[in-house]
Design a protein around this motif. Sequence first.
Motif, short mmCIF file in Angstrom:
data_model
loop_
_atom_site.label_atom_id
_atom_site.label_comp_id
_atom_site.label_asym_id
_atom_site.label_seq_id
_atom_site.Cartn_x
_atom_site.Cartn_y
_atom_site.Cartn_z
N ASP A 182 -2.49 -4.73 -0.03
CA ASP A 182 -2.24 -6.06 0.54
C ASP A 182 -3.04 -6.30 1.82
O ASP A 182 -3.49 -7.43 2.07
N ASN A 183 -3.25 -5.26 2.61
CA ASN A 183 -4.01 -5.49 3.85
C ASN A 183 -5.50 -5.75 3.57
O ASN A 183 -6.05 -6.72 4.11
N SER A 233 6.46 -5.68 7.18
CA SER A 233 5.91 -4.96 8.34
C SER A 233 5.09 -5.95 9.16
O SER A 233 4.71 -7.00 8.66
N GLN A 285 0.82 -1.21 0.00
CA GLN A 285 0.00 0.00 0.00
C GLN A 285 0.86 1.26 0.00
O GLN A 285 2.05 1.21 0.31
N HIS A 286 0.24 2.36 -0.36
CA HIS A 286 0.78 3.73 -0.26
C HIS A 286 1.73 4.13 -1.38
O HIS A 286 1.83 5.30 -1.71
N ARG A 289 4.18 7.99 5.23
CA ARG A 289 4.24 7.08 4.09
C ARG A 289 3.02 7.19 3.18
O ARG A 289 3.00 6.63 2.09
N VAL A 309 -0.04 -0.49 12.03
CA VAL A 309 1.12 -0.98 11.28
C VAL A 309 2.41 -0.68 12.03
O VAL A 309 2.60 0.42 12.56
N TRP A 354 5.95 2.45 1.10
CA TRP A 354 5.41 2.61 2.46
C TRP A 354 6.49 2.76 3.52
O TRP A 354 6.22 3.27 4.61
#
Length: 549
Positions: free
Chosen positions: A280-281, A303, A99-100, A171, A336, A138
């Motif tokens: 992904d989350n 992470s 993500q991000h 991020r 996170v 991220w």
Amino acid sequence: MFHALNMPYYLGLDSSTQSLTAIIIDADERRVVFESSLAFDEALPQYGTDHGVLPRSAPDVALSSPVMWADALDQMMGRVAASGLDLPRLAAISGSAQQHGSVYLNASASAALASLDPAQPLGGQIAPLLSRAVSPIWMDSSTAEECAEITSATGGAERLSRHTGSRAFERFTGPQIRKFYKGEPEAYHATARIHLVSSFLASLLAGRDAPVDPGDGSGMNLMDLATGDWWSPAVEGTAPGLASKLPAVRPAFSIAGTLSPYWQQRHRLPAAQVITWSGDNPCSLIGTGLVREGRVAISLGTSDVIFGLMREPRVDATGTGHVFGAPTGDFMGLTVFKNGSIARERVRDMFGMSWPEFSHALDATPPGNIGRIFLPWFEPEITPPVSTPGVHRYGLAEGDAPGHVRGVVEAQLMALARHSRWMGVEVDTIYATGGASANVQILQVMADVFGADVYRFEVGNSAALGAALRAWHGERHAAGAPIPWDDVVSGFAEPVGARRLRSRGALHDVYIDLMRVHAACEAHALGNGPDPTPWVQELAARSQELGGW
Ligand code: ADP
Ligand code: XUL
């Protein structure tokens, strides 16, 4: 043809920090028929990444290469084509991505994506379409100044988090875009489209501009959770002209297009539907079967992340957690920790251990670590916010290898437990996923710290599995035959009873006490409290008198 229609395959891809994974499922038989993974550092060494990250110019800067991700996709689709499966059955493809991270395309990209040359590898054809050669990811935490500017432009942290689900985080894509606009204004103005990693890869597959879904869109500090669309005050407060550079936001089940002629000709793949990709989350939420409220999953990937589904968006008043959209149309809460596998690996390597030796050290040390605490902020940390990296030892000698192993794992899990209380979930069951969930000794500490039973899954990569399940869900939805989420995940994303780790009550009591010490150490390390070393020493002496905890 009857065969092809009735027994379709669905492909899920997961472009994570370190690797690209593909999972193909046979939905009727509820089984995984293909799984393959490639690590960027090894499969594409010409990009010079370390754990998927380009050489760092500063500790707080983390960039990766969108051309490398494109090459990885090309290689992986080659593997899918060579799988020996009956690929005309492939009905739909979806994906998951870290993500991000953001990808910056110039004005030529839109037409060029539709007419790529199937005789040529993908990466070389994508490079000229970029207005920025690199992507911030991220792990980057270099945008504190931009976070402050966006917070002030949008009326403060409370208002920003009420709308977007999070206060400004370094991020997140909005602050990263603002930094690019300020630092490289010409390249920013030459940017026609800013994609997330997820929508970039979906665009490559579909040969056209793909949308962002609300799950990944909520990792940007730009989207209004309530409307599921861009929030003008944030878009305008981030960078001029940004509104026209953002993709559309569409539900996670919407169709982004059809697999483009490039893939059909280059790898002889069918005209499968491309379902919008997500983060992904959000994909892991589906891949761990969390389609109802009340349970949490912990992903021990690069992470460490704790997450669970939420029916209503309860935003974190403490400002550490996030609310994202969920692929089901609900929401998800998550917290996170950047120093996840990164920190475990640093400790392992500090003492020259293998993973089995690391696990052995965990087994050989007493739960509670005789009161000793190790705060593993090797990298700038997200939770709690730590901008200058550094590790902190309380009662722990520098050369004590087993003490560090237990110390890093216990501190990580106590931080996960303490900093996720805002989600308001009584945790009695945890679903564990991610690379380090293969490590039973780590999961036993998780069970004891949380006082919860921990389950593992048959399929380790829940993000790729979640993407494959979303491909199925999206394709059926478009066909006018939607499948309820409970049915989508049933038989796939189910924890394996035989792989349960039970929490041990007496040890949980040890951790309830130790979490108070951990909180005091954290406060001290952050400059917000007195030095708890005397307390740690007293605990150590008492526990030694009792023969360990
Ligand atoms: P991501 O999806 O973020 O790229 P993964 O979920 O694939 O990451 O996890 C990769 C990490 O898993 C590696 O960096 C490694 O540290 C960790 N890992 C793999 N095997 C073990 C093990 N036996 N014990 C602890 N950690 C492990
Ligand atoms: C989520 C986060 C990471 C990335 C990479 O907010 O920063 O989990 O998605 O996995």
